[in-house]
Design a protein around this motif. Structure first.
Motif, mmCIF file in Angstrom:
data_model
loop_
_atom_site.group_PDB
_atom_site.id
_atom_site.type_symbol
_atom_site.label_atom_id
_atom_site.label_comp_id
_atom_site.label_asym_id
_atom_site.label_seq_id
_atom_site.Cartn_x
_atom_site.Cartn_y
_atom_site.Cartn_z
ATOM 1 N N SER A 173 0.831 -1.212 0.000
ATOM 2 C CA SER A 173 0.000 0.000 0.000
ATOM 3 C C SER A 173 0.862 1.258 0.000
ATOM 4 N N MET B 120 -3.960 12.121 4.951
ATOM 5 C CA MET B 120 -4.897 11.177 5.558
ATOM 6 C C MET B 120 -4.402 9.733 5.411
ATOM 7 N N PHE B 121 -3.809 9.417 4.275
ATOM 8 C CA PHE B 121 -3.247 8.081 4.069
ATOM 9 C C PHE B 121 -2.142 7.819 5.091
ATOM 10 N N GLU B 122 -1.222 8.776 5.239
ATOM 11 C CA GLU B 122 -0.158 8.641 6.236
ATOM 12 C C GLU B 122 -0.740 8.521 7.636
ATOM 13 N N PHE C 26 0.670 4.057 -2.997
ATOM 14 C CA PHE C 26 0.032 5.348 -2.731
ATOM 15 C C PHE C 26 0.871 6.359 -1.956
ATOM 16 N N GLY C 27 1.776 5.926 -1.082
ATOM 17 C CA GLY C 27 2.408 6.852 -0.159
ATOM 18 C C GLY C 27 3.814 7.297 -0.477
ATOM 19 N N LEU D 244 -0.652 10.159 -4.116
ATOM 20 C CA LEU D 244 -1.680 10.991 -3.499
ATOM 21 C C LEU D 244 -1.073 12.356 -3.210
ATOM 22 N N ASN D 245 -1.890 13.373 -3.236
ATOM 23 C CA ASN D 245 -1.412 14.725 -2.990
ATOM 24 C C ASN D 245 -2.254 15.394 -1.909
ATOM 25 N N ILE E 266 -4.244 16.735 1.070
ATOM 26 C CA ILE E 266 -4.943 16.167 2.213
ATOM 27 C C ILE E 266 -5.111 14.662 2.091
ATOM 28 N N SER E 267 -5.262 14.150 0.877
ATOM 29 C CA SER E 267 -5.417 12.697 0.719
ATOM 30 C C SER E 267 -4.135 11.967 1.121
ATOM 31 N N HIS E 268 -2.977 12.545 0.803
ATOM 32 C CA HIS E 268 -1.711 11.932 1.222
ATOM 33 C C HIS E 268 -1.553 12.017 2.731
#
Length: 93
Positions: A31, A51-53, A35-36, A44-45, A47-49
């Motif tokens: 994952s 939130m993923f972190e 994505f990260g 991802l860029n 806020i989405s990045h």
């Protein structure tokens, strides 16, 4: 790695200890690489990045806490917060 430790501590029987001990970190690595990471397949860029972190690192803290490593979980959470602050201060986001 917190996920591997959690898997080995949580699994019942050698088969499930190995399955979770190897599978949980493998799921994290896949994952993160998708994505990260800076060279992610589907980056991802913004806020989405963030939130993923947040989700990934929160799961690692929860995994440590769930295995009884409460002090280590707290230290890791504090280090994550410090890292996020420094990333923002030095504009490395």
């Amino acid at each position: 790695m917190a996920f591997g430790y959690w898997g080995i501590q949580t699994g019942k029987g050698m088969f499930f200890k190995l399955l979770l001990g190897i599978g949980a970190p493998a799921l994290f690595v896949v994952s993160w690489s998708l994505f990260g990471s800076p060279k992610a397949t589907f980056p991802l860029n913004g806020i989405s990045h963030f939130m993923f972190e947040f989700v990934i690192f929160s799961l690692a803290v929860i995994a440590l806490y769930a295995t009884g490593r409460k002090q280590l979980a707290i230290i890791f959470a504090i280090l994550i917060i410090i890292n996020e602050i420094l990333l923002s201060v030095f504009h490395q986001r």
